[in-house]
Design a protein around this motif. Structure first.
Motif, PDB file in Angstrom:
ATOM      1  N   ILE A 148     -16.363   1.473 -23.637  1.00 60.19           N
ATOM      2  CA  ILE A 148     -15.390   1.915 -22.632  1.00 60.19           C
ATOM      3  C   ILE A 148     -15.208   0.911 -21.502  1.00 60.19           C
ATOM      4  O   ILE A 148     -14.090   0.688 -21.035  1.00 60.19           O
ATOM      5  N   PHE A 149     -16.292   0.269 -21.065  1.00 57.41           N
ATOM      6  CA  PHE A 149     -16.226  -0.530 -19.836  1.00 57.41           C
ATOM      7  C   PHE A 149     -16.426  -2.031 -20.026  1.00 57.41           C
ATOM      8  O   PHE A 149     -15.710  -2.825 -19.398  1.00 57.41           O
ATOM      9  N   ALA A 150     -17.381  -2.423 -20.832  1.00 55.59           N
ATOM     10  CA  ALA A 150     -17.762  -3.836 -20.903  1.00 55.59           C
ATOM     11  C   ALA A 150     -16.592  -4.715 -21.317  1.00 55.59           C
ATOM     12  O   ALA A 150     -15.885  -4.423 -22.285  1.00 55.59           O
ATOM     13  N   GLY A 151     -16.391  -5.804 -20.560  1.00 57.02           N
ATOM     14  CA  GLY A 151     -15.351  -6.767 -20.907  1.00 57.02           C
ATOM     15  C   GLY A 151     -13.939  -6.298 -20.617  1.00 57.02           C
ATOM     16  O   GLY A 151     -12.979  -7.023 -20.888  1.00 57.02           O
ATOM     17  N   LYS A 152     -13.809  -5.097 -20.057  1.00 62.88           N
ATOM     18  CA  LYS A 152     -12.470  -4.576 -19.765  1.00 62.88           C
ATOM     19  C   LYS A 152     -12.288  -4.520 -18.252  1.00 62.88           C
ATOM     20  O   LYS A 152     -13.156  -4.013 -17.534  1.00 62.88           O
ATOM     21  N   PRO A 153     -11.171  -5.040 -17.744  1.00 60.49           N
ATOM     22  CA  PRO A 153     -10.953  -5.009 -16.297  1.00 60.49           C
ATOM     23  C   PRO A 153     -10.767  -3.584 -15.804  1.00 60.49           C
ATOM     24  O   PRO A 153     -10.333  -2.701 -16.547  1.00 60.49           O
ATOM     25  N   GLY A 154     -11.121  -3.377 -14.549  1.00 62.78           N
ATOM     26  CA  GLY A 154     -10.927  -2.071 -13.940  1.00 62.78           C
ATOM     27  C   GLY A 154      -9.481  -1.858 -13.538  1.00 62.78           C
ATOM     28  O   GLY A 154      -8.596  -2.654 -13.865  1.00 62.78           O
ATOM     29  N   PRO A 155      -9.202  -0.786 -12.811  1.00 63.83           N
ATOM     30  CA  PRO A 155      -7.823  -0.460 -12.436  1.00 63.83           C
ATOM     31  C   PRO A 155      -7.261  -1.409 -11.390  1.00 63.83           C
ATOM     32  O   PRO A 155      -8.005  -2.061 -10.644  1.00 63.83           O
ATOM     33  N   ASP A 156      -5.924  -1.492 -11.346  1.00 63.14           N
ATOM     34  CA  ASP A 156      -5.251  -2.243 -10.291  1.00 63.14           C
ATOM     35  C   ASP A 156      -5.505  -1.588  -8.941  1.00 63.14           C
ATOM     36  O   ASP A 156      -5.651  -0.364  -8.840  1.00 63.14           O
ATOM     37  N   GLU A 157      -5.565  -2.407  -7.906  1.00 60.28           N
ATOM     38  CA  GLU A 157      -5.683  -1.914  -6.533  1.00 60.28           C
ATOM     39  C   GLU A 157      -4.694  -2.667  -5.661  1.00 60.28           C
ATOM     40  O   GLU A 157      -4.377  -3.832  -5.923  1.00 60.28           O
ATOM     41  N   VAL A 158      -4.198  -2.022  -4.632  1.00 58.97           N
ATOM     42  CA  VAL A 158      -3.325  -2.691  -3.674  1.00 58.97           C
ATOM     43  C   VAL A 158      -3.867  -2.516  -2.262  1.00 58.97           C
ATOM     44  O   VAL A 158      -4.532  -1.522  -1.959  1.00 58.97           O
ATOM     45  N   ARG A 159      -3.626  -3.520  -1.430  1.00 60.73           N
ATOM     46  CA  ARG A 159      -3.902  -3.434   0.000  1.00 60.73           C
ATOM     47  C   ARG A 159      -2.565  -3.416   0.716  1.00 60.73           C
ATOM     48  O   ARG A 159      -1.680  -4.236   0.422  1.00 60.73           O
ATOM     49  N   PHE A 160      -2.378  -2.480   1.611  1.00 61.80           N
ATOM     50  CA  PHE A 160      -1.069  -2.355   2.250  1.00 61.80           C
ATOM     51  C   PHE A 160      -1.202  -1.776   3.654  1.00 61.80           C
ATOM     52  O   PHE A 160      -2.283  -1.341   4.063  1.00 61.80           O
ATOM     53  N   ARG A 161      -0.097  -1.816   4.375  1.00 59.87           N
ATOM     54  CA  ARG A 161      -0.029  -1.213   5.706  1.00 59.87           C
ATOM     55  C   ARG A 161       1.020  -0.110   5.701  1.00 59.87           C
ATOM     56  O   ARG A 161       1.984  -0.163   4.932  1.00 59.87           O
ATOM     57  N   VAL A 162       0.816   0.888   6.553  1.00 63.96           N
ATOM     58  CA  VAL A 162       1.793   1.972   6.676  1.00 63.96           C
ATOM     59  C   VAL A 162       2.084   2.248   8.146  1.00 63.96           C
ATOM     60  O   VAL A 162       1.230   2.038   9.016  1.00 63.96           O
ATOM     61  N   ILE A 163       3.290   2.708   8.362  1.00 66.05           N
ATOM     62  CA  ILE A 163       3.673   3.280   9.652  1.00 66.05           C
ATOM     63  C   ILE A 163       4.257   4.649   9.334  1.00 66.05           C
ATOM     64  O   ILE A 163       5.214   4.753   8.560  1.00 66.05           O
ATOM     65  N   ALA A 164       3.660   5.698   9.887  1.00 64.22           N
ATOM     66  CA  ALA A 164       4.102   7.070   9.615  1.00 64.22           C
ATOM     67  C   ALA A 164       4.786   7.637  10.850  1.00 64.22           C
ATOM     68  O   ALA A 164       4.251   7.556  11.963  1.00 64.22           O
ATOM     69  N   THR A 165       5.983   8.215  10.647  1.00 60.13           N
ATOM     70  CA  THR A 165       6.718   8.841  11.741  1.00 60.13           C
ATOM     71  C   THR A 165       7.040  10.287  11.371  1.00 60.13           C
ATOM     72  O   THR A 165       6.978  10.675  10.202  1.00 60.13           O
ATOM     73  N   THR A 166       7.403  11.065  12.376  1.00 61.72           N
ATOM     74  CA  THR A 166       7.673  12.479  12.128  1.00 61.72           C
ATOM     75  C   THR A 166       9.091  12.731  11.641  1.00 61.72           C
ATOM     76  O   THR A 166       9.372  13.802  11.105  1.00 61.72           O
ATOM     77  N   GLU A 168      12.839  10.966   9.726  1.00 62.71           N
ATOM     78  CA  GLU A 168      13.420   9.866   8.950  1.00 62.71           C
ATOM     79  C   GLU A 168      14.119   8.880   9.871  1.00 62.71           C
ATOM     80  O   GLU A 168      14.086   7.657   9.643  1.00 62.71           O
ATOM     81  N   SER A 169      14.750   9.413  10.930  1.00 66.56           N
ATOM     82  CA  SER A 169      15.456   8.542  11.874  1.00 66.56           C
ATOM     83  C   SER A 169      14.499   7.560  12.538  1.00 66.56           C
ATOM     84  O   SER A 169      14.794   6.357  12.658  1.00 66.56           O
ATOM     85  N   ALA A 170      13.333   8.051  12.959  1.00 66.37           N
ATOM     86  CA  ALA A 170      12.354   7.171  13.598  1.00 66.37           C
ATOM     87  C   ALA A 170      11.851   6.127  12.615  1.00 66.37           C
ATOM     88  O   ALA A 170      11.621   4.961  12.982  1.00 66.37           O
ATOM     89  N   ALA A 171      11.667   6.513  11.342  1.00 66.61           N
ATOM     90  CA  ALA A 171      11.223   5.557  10.323  1.00 66.61           C
ATOM     91  C   ALA A 171      12.274   4.480  10.101  1.00 66.61           C
ATOM     92  O   ALA A 171      11.937   3.302   9.926  1.00 66.61           O
ATOM     93  N   ASN A 172      13.559   4.862  10.110  1.00 67.00           N
ATOM     94  CA  ASN A 172      14.632   3.865   9.962  1.00 67.00           C
ATOM     95  C   ASN A 172      14.660   2.918  11.156  1.00 67.00           C
ATOM     96  O   ASN A 172      14.957   1.723  11.003  1.00 67.00           O
ATOM     97  N   ASP A 173      14.351   3.430  12.350  1.00 70.94           N
ATOM     98  CA  ASP A 173      14.270   2.560  13.532  1.00 70.94           C
ATOM     99  C   ASP A 173      13.145   1.538  13.360  1.00 70.94           C
ATOM    100  O   ASP A 173      13.279   0.369  13.763  1.00 70.94           O
ATOM    101  N   VAL A 174      12.030   1.967  12.747  1.00 67.71           N
ATOM    102  CA  VAL A 174      10.920   1.049  12.480  1.00 67.71           C
ATOM    103  C   VAL A 174      11.367  -0.041  11.513  1.00 67.71           C
ATOM    104  O   VAL A 174      11.071  -1.232  11.701  1.00 67.71           O
ATOM    105  N   LEU A 175      12.078   0.340  10.456  1.00 68.34           N
ATOM    106  CA  LEU A 175      12.564  -0.641   9.486  1.00 68.34           C
ATOM    107  C   LEU A 175      13.500  -1.645  10.150  1.00 68.34           C
ATOM    108  O   LEU A 175      13.437  -2.857   9.861  1.00 68.34           O
ATOM    109  N   THR A 176      14.358  -1.150  11.033  1.00 64.41           N
ATOM    110  CA  THR A 176      15.271  -2.055  11.746  1.00 64.41           C
ATOM    111  C   THR A 176      14.490  -3.044  12.607  1.00 64.41           C
ATOM    112  O   THR A 176      14.788  -4.255  12.629  1.00 64.41           O
ATOM    113  N   ALA A 177      13.477  -2.560  13.289  1.00 67.91           N
ATOM    114  CA  ALA A 177      12.661  -3.431  14.130  1.00 67.91           C
ATOM    115  C   ALA A 177      11.949  -4.483  13.297  1.00 67.91           C
ATOM    116  O   ALA A 177      11.857  -5.658  13.694  1.00 67.91           O
ATOM    117  N   LEU A 178      11.468  -4.093  12.126  1.00 69.63           N
ATOM    118  CA  LEU A 178      10.793  -5.053  11.248  1.00 69.63           C
ATOM    119  C   LEU A 178      11.761  -6.120  10.758  1.00 69.63           C
ATOM    120  O   LEU A 178      11.410  -7.304  10.681  1.00 69.63           O
TER     121      LEU A 178
END
Length: 303
Positions: A148-166, A168-178
């Motif tokens: 099951i495991f030997a010689g087989k790579p493990g799962p993909d992983e990602v590193r990322f950043r998030v900005i959470a807003t309450t 959709e309008s505020a999130a779109n403002d964040v995208l515009t600023a970026l």
């Protein structure tokens, strides 16, 4: 039910007192990290009699068996407290059993049925435990790891950043600023409602199955350096996601997945032992109505 009663005893029961009113002296109990380890230590002297009730012994092995029935988090309590509570539970059970025999409860048809079922259950469990070491060997564990495991790579992983807003309008403002050159980490610290805001919104390398379906689908669809084109709604918030890195984990070492493998082999072996035991006996199924009212059980289905 037994474990629940025991847990209540451990959490709220004070040390028992002698007739003089002084706390009863506690036997020395070795320090361990889990109830299973404590039970294993007691098993080394399983025949040692630690108490008797009306002349009937209670052994250290019986205490060990009771410990294995308990929630593992109780290991955080002092070992002496856990030991004493387990012993008290056994003494109480023995006292009730003695009284039941005095009243003739053990002759009751329902009690007899339960006793028979409990005996079958105990013997079946003991038989399985006797056979399991023959099936779950180091070779079997290593073979399963290699498959099951030997010689087989493990799962993909990602590193990322998030900005959470309450909203959709505020999130779109964040995208515009970026898009206008704003720094993602600074925006996350200033605007994000996610707990990661203290770290500039950074989420370290993570597998997809540990994320919400919405966040995982987007984060694993982006390449490093990319930011979501639109806000992503998840758990009542709107997220802007920027992927920073992607990696594939190496195969896990055997020791890190040993318990997982042993659990899998145990389930498989348990099923196989049960299948062979069932195949070795003759079963006549008389249906839900049983044999009552029939001339003969000859029409019963045999398995």
């Amino acid at each position: 039910m037994r474990s629940a009663a025991f847990a209540q005893t451990v959490l709220s029961g004070p040390p028992s007192a002698t007739p003089s009113g002084k706390p009863e002296a506690q036997p020395p109990v070795p320090a361990v990290n889990s109830l299973v380890q404590l039970a294993d230590q007691f098993d080394k002297s399983s025949g040692t009699i630690v108490a008797d009730v009306n002349g009937t012994p209670i052994t250290l092995g019986m205490v060990a068996d009771r410990l294995r029935d308990l929630p593992p988090q109780l290991a955080a309590l002092p070992e002496t407290v856990v030991y004493k509570a387990a012993l008290d539970d056994l003494i109480q059970q023995r006292a009730l059993a003695i009284k039941a025999r005095e009243l003739g409860v053990d002759k009751d048809a329902v009690a007899q049925r339960h006793i028979g079922e409990a005996t079958d259950h105990a013997l079946a469990g003991a038989m399985v435990q006797r056979i399991l070491p023959e099936l779950i060997t180091e070779k079997a564990i290593k073979d399963r790891y290699d498959a099951i495991f030997a010689g087989k790579p493990g799962p993909d992983e990602v590193r990322f950043r998030v900005i959470a807003t309450t909203t959709e309008s505020a999130a779109n403002d964040v995208l515009t600023a970026l898009r206008n050159g704003a720094d993602f980490a600074k925006l996350a610290r200033d605007e994000s409602r996610d707990p990661s805001n203290l770290d500039g919104g950074e989420i370290n390398y993570t597998r997809r199955d540990l994320l919400t379906p919405e966040i995982g689908a987007v984060a694993f669809a982006l390449s490093p350096g990319q930011t979501t084109a639109y806000p992503v709604r998840s758990n009542g918030l709107w997220f802007v996601i920027q992927v920073e890195g992607r990696q594939q984990t190496p195969a896990p070492p055997l020791d890190s997945v040993r318990e997982q493998i042993v659990a899998s082999l145990t389930r498989q072996a348990d099923a196989e032992i049960s299948r062979k035991a069932r195949a070795a006996v003759t079963v006549k199924d008389y249906g839900v109505t049983g044999t009552s009212g029939r001339d003969t059980p000859a029409n019963a289905k045999s398995h």
